[in-house]
Design a protein around this motif. Structure first.
Motif, PDB file in Angstrom:
ATOM      1  N   ALA A 157       0.827  -1.211   0.000  1.00  0.00           N
ATOM      2  CA  ALA A 157       0.000   0.000   0.000  1.00  0.00           C
ATOM      3  C   ALA A 157       0.858   1.256   0.000  1.00  0.00           C
ATOM      4  N   VAL A 158       1.955   1.249   0.749  1.00  0.00           N
ATOM      5  CA  VAL A 158       2.865   2.394   0.757  1.00  0.00           C
ATOM      6  C   VAL A 158       3.362   2.676  -0.656  1.00  0.00           C
ATOM      7  N   SER A 159       3.815   1.651  -1.340  1.00  0.00           N
ATOM      8  CA  SER A 159       4.336   1.837  -2.696  1.00  0.00           C
ATOM      9  C   SER A 159       3.263   2.353  -3.642  1.00  0.00           C
ATOM     10  N   ALA A 160       2.052   1.785  -3.536  1.00  0.00           N
ATOM     11  CA  ALA A 160       0.963   2.192  -4.432  1.00  0.00           C
ATOM     12  C   ALA A 160       0.586   3.652  -4.206  1.00  0.00           C
ATOM     13  N   VAL A 161       0.448   4.051  -2.956  1.00  0.00           N
ATOM     14  CA  VAL A 161       0.043   5.421  -2.646  1.00  0.00           C
ATOM     15  C   VAL A 161       1.145   6.415  -3.007  1.00  0.00           C
ATOM     16  N   ARG A 162       2.376   6.115  -2.657  1.00  0.00           N
ATOM     17  CA  ARG A 162       3.477   7.034  -2.962  1.00  0.00           C
ATOM     18  C   ARG A 162       3.598   7.247  -4.475  1.00  0.00           C
ATOM     19  N   TYR A 163       3.504   6.162  -5.220  1.00  0.00           N
ATOM     20  CA  TYR A 163       3.647   6.284  -6.671  1.00  0.00           C
ATOM     21  C   TYR A 163       2.492   7.086  -7.271  1.00  0.00           C
ATOM     22  N   ALA A 164       1.281   6.819  -6.818  1.00  0.00           N
ATOM     23  CA  ALA A 164       0.122   7.536  -7.360  1.00  0.00           C
ATOM     24  C   ALA A 164       0.184   9.017  -7.019  1.00  0.00           C
ATOM     25  N   ALA A 165       0.606   9.349  -5.802  1.00  0.00           N
ATOM     26  CA  ALA A 165       0.725  10.761  -5.426  1.00  0.00           C
ATOM     27  C   ALA A 165       1.798  11.445  -6.260  1.00  0.00           C
ATOM     28  N   TRP A 166       2.895  10.758  -6.508  1.00  0.00           N
ATOM     29  CA  TRP A 166       3.936  11.317  -7.374  1.00  0.00           C
ATOM     30  C   TRP A 166       3.402  11.521  -8.786  1.00  0.00           C
ATOM     31  N   ALA A 167       2.652  10.552  -9.304  1.00  0.00           N
ATOM     32  CA  ALA A 167       2.103  10.671 -10.652  1.00  0.00           C
ATOM     33  C   ALA A 167       1.159  11.867 -10.760  1.00  0.00           C
ATOM     34  N   ALA A 168       0.399  12.133  -9.702  1.00  0.00           N
ATOM     35  CA  ALA A 168      -0.516  13.276  -9.712  1.00  0.00           C
ATOM     36  C   ALA A 168       0.240  14.581  -9.890  1.00  0.00           C
ATOM     37  N   ASP A 169       1.455  14.642  -9.397  1.00  0.00           N
ATOM     38  CA  ASP A 169       2.270  15.851  -9.509  1.00  0.00           C
ATOM     39  C   ASP A 169       3.126  15.879 -10.767  1.00  0.00           C
ATOM     40  N   ALA A 170       3.718  14.748 -11.117  1.00  0.00           N
ATOM     41  CA  ALA A 170       4.783  14.755 -12.123  1.00  0.00           C
ATOM     42  C   ALA A 170       4.495  13.962 -13.383  1.00  0.00           C
ATOM     43  N   ALA A 171       3.525  13.064 -13.365  1.00  0.00           N
ATOM     44  CA  ALA A 171       3.271  12.213 -14.532  1.00  0.00           C
ATOM     45  C   ALA A 171       1.768  12.010 -14.717  1.00  0.00           C
ATOM     46  N   PRO A 172       1.045  13.066 -15.110  1.00  0.00           N
ATOM     47  CA  PRO A 172      -0.412  12.966 -15.207  1.00  0.00           C
ATOM     48  C   PRO A 172      -0.902  11.861 -16.124  1.00  0.00           C
ATOM     49  N   ALA A 173      -0.117  11.493 -17.119  1.00  0.00           N
ATOM     50  CA  ALA A 173      -0.528  10.418 -18.018  1.00  0.00           C
ATOM     51  C   ALA A 173      -0.576   9.071 -17.310  1.00  0.00           C
ATOM     52  N   GLU A 174       0.152   8.943 -16.208  1.00  0.00           N
ATOM     53  CA  GLU A 174       0.191   7.690 -15.461  1.00  0.00           C
ATOM     54  C   GLU A 174      -0.779   7.670 -14.283  1.00  0.00           C
ATOM     55  N   LEU A 175      -1.423   8.813 -14.031  1.00  0.00           N
ATOM     56  CA  LEU A 175      -2.272   8.919 -12.840  1.00  0.00           C
ATOM     57  C   LEU A 175      -3.454   7.970 -12.876  1.00  0.00           C
ATOM     58  N   GLY A 176      -4.092   7.817 -14.031  1.00  0.00           N
ATOM     59  CA  GLY A 176      -5.286   6.987 -14.099  1.00  0.00           C
ATOM     60  C   GLY A 176      -5.043   5.563 -13.644  1.00  0.00           C
ATOM     61  N   VAL A 177      -4.013   4.944 -14.155  1.00  0.00           N
ATOM     62  CA  VAL A 177      -3.692   3.565 -13.766  1.00  0.00           C
ATOM     63  C   VAL A 177      -3.221   3.513 -12.321  1.00  0.00           C
ATOM     64  N   ALA A 178      -2.364   4.460 -11.932  1.00  0.00           N
ATOM     65  CA  ALA A 178      -1.847   4.465 -10.556  1.00  0.00           C
ATOM     66  C   ALA A 178      -2.971   4.640  -9.549  1.00  0.00           C
ATOM     67  N   ALA A 179      -3.905   5.548  -9.829  1.00  0.00           N
ATOM     68  CA  ALA A 179      -5.042   5.746  -8.931  1.00  0.00           C
ATOM     69  C   ALA A 179      -5.930   4.509  -8.912  1.00  0.00           C
ATOM     70  N   GLY A 180      -6.065   3.852 -10.060  1.00  0.00           N
ATOM     71  CA  GLY A 180      -6.853   2.623 -10.115  1.00  0.00           C
ATOM     72  C   GLY A 180      -6.266   1.512  -9.262  1.00  0.00           C
ATOM     73  N   VAL A 181      -4.947   1.413  -9.248  1.00  0.00           N
ATOM     74  CA  VAL A 181      -4.291   0.419  -8.389  1.00  0.00           C
ATOM     75  C   VAL A 181      -4.567   0.722  -6.925  1.00  0.00           C
ATOM     76  N   VAL A 182      -4.469   1.995  -6.544  1.00  0.00           N
ATOM     77  CA  VAL A 182      -4.744   2.386  -5.163  1.00  0.00           C
ATOM     78  C   VAL A 182      -6.180   2.044  -4.793  1.00  0.00           C
ATOM     79  N   ALA A 183      -7.121   2.425  -5.652  1.00  0.00           N
ATOM     80  CA  ALA A 183      -8.539   2.197  -5.350  1.00  0.00           C
ATOM     81  C   ALA A 183      -8.865   0.705  -5.287  1.00  0.00           C
ATOM     82  N   SER A 184      -8.171  -0.091  -6.068  1.00  0.00           N
ATOM     83  CA  SER A 184      -8.451  -1.528  -6.109  1.00  0.00           C
ATOM     84  C   SER A 184      -7.838  -2.287  -4.942  1.00  0.00           C
TER      85      SER A 184
END
Length: 377
Positions: free
Chosen positions: A284-311
């Motif tokens: 969970a730490v890895s999933a959340v950290r990566y998704a939060a980073w994507a929200a700031d620095a890699a918007p194209a990756e946010l959708g999948v990263a957020a989906g992993v967190v939500a799932s």
């Protein structure tokens, strides 16, 4: 592109320490329970101190709008600490959902009017989107334009911080499709819902010809999708904090609780259960950290990263909270112990933005390996 933030730096750890120190002082078990029984269900003084003293209610808000100009990694740290403490504040509703909605829209006037007051905690704004069967859409709420402006008809539920909000951001169906509106709290009828989780109140908001101001948005659906992704990241961070607290308190209890002459933590079933909790926390730490980073620095990756967190994170938190109650034995089921509060928060947040099955279907669709037809946002 910067490297993903999976390990916090010294400044981010200092932010965590400052928030945890305040919550240790102001949001211990007794304080949380007192807020639960209060008229508003929140600690207003704590809310004010989060905005005024720590300046953490506007971490993702640009400095020109009164915010800190930091990012979603920093906000996820705050959400994690609030989730660890079950802190009784409208952070998720106002500092996350409504803030992200305003920033996703193109209405500079609304941003300049509301955000500076929101980041201090002076004004609470709630996002009214969800309806039964439509957690992320306009649903049956309609908008009609007349001689005196826009009017809204419909009912939104559940609305996070809807019982406290001074203003609402509402998604409704206008003649030209989904649209965003701003509605004064004085023009709606609201009621507190009876829910499982006593640490966070939800409301139903009824709009009966409510006066509304349409907000500028080049693509209302894209804005809603971004808000949904960012909400998944922030809620996942909150769930991560709760999971960490359950892991730590249950592990400590397993060391000191003696049964049949041995600490219960020495029994294989308990050891395996705690190991599973720890593994879930690490993932969970890895999933959340990566998704939060994507929200700031890699918007194209946010959708999948957020989906992993939500799932993953919500179900992992609920499984840990369930096992935490079980490993505490009889005391874990009592009102006096906090284990049941984390269990209830875990169950409620797992379903707050729709069931995990919907999140998995949406993630599969984004990965090109499935379809989210009939599920989506």
């Amino acid at each position: 592109m910067t490297a993903p933030v999976l390990v916090l730096d010294a400044e981010q750890e200092a932010l965590r320490a400052a928030v945890r120190a305040l919550l240790t002082d102001r949001a211990g078990s007794a304080a949380v329970r007192a807020a639960m029984e209060s008229e508003t269900g929140v600690d207003r003084d704590l809310w004010t101190r989060l905005g005024r003293d720590l300046d953490v209610l506007g971490l993702v808000v640009p400095e020109k709008l009164g915010g800190a100009g930091a990012g979603h990694v920093e906000r996820s740290i705050v959400a994690e600490e609030l989730g660890r403490a079950l802190a009784p504040t409208p952070f998720l509703g106002s500092a996350v959902l409504a803030t992200d909605a305003l920033l996703a829209l193109d209405d500079e006037a609304a941003q300049q009017d509301l955000l500076p007051r929101m980041v201090t905690g002076e004004t609470i704004v709630a996002l009214a989107v969800a309806e039964p069967g439509a957690p992320w859409g306009p649903g049956r709420t309609t908008a009609t334009e007349g001689p005196d402006g826009w009017r809204l008809e419909g009912r939104k539920t559940p609305v996070v911080a809807g019982d406290l909000a001074d203003e609402f951001l509402v998604v409704a169906t206008a003649p030209d499709g989904p649209a965003w509106f701003r509605v004064s709290g004085a023009d709606v009828t609201r009621s507190v819902l009876t829910t499982l989780d006593p640490t966070r109140r939800l409301a139903a908001v009824t709009l009966r010809g409510a006066k509304a101001v349409r907000l500028e948005s080049a693509d209302p659906r894209a804005a809603l999708d971004r808000v949904a992704d960012l909400a998944a990241v922030a809620l996942g961070a909150e769930q991560l904090g709760g999971l960490a607290e359950v892991l730590e308190t249950t592990t400590e209890y397993a060391k000191i609780r003696v049964q049949f002459g041995r600490a219960i933590g020495s029994y294989q079933a308990v050891k395996h259960g705690l190991a599973d909790m720890y593994s879930s926390w690490e993932f969970a730490v890895s999933a959340v950290r990566y998704a939060a980073w994507a929200a700031d620095a890699a918007p194209a990756e946010l959708g999948v990263a957020a989906g992993v967190v939500a799932s993953f994170v919500g179900p992992a938190y609920f499984a840990a909270a369930r096992d935490g109650v079980q490993f505490h034995g009889g005391i874990g089921y009592t009102w006096e112990h906090d284990a049941h509060l984390y269990y209830k928060r875990a169950m409620s947040t797992e379903l707050l933005f729709g069931p995990p099955s919907a999140a998995r279907a949406r993630l599969a669709d984004r990965l090109g390996i499935g379809t989210s037809e009939g599920v989506g946002v």
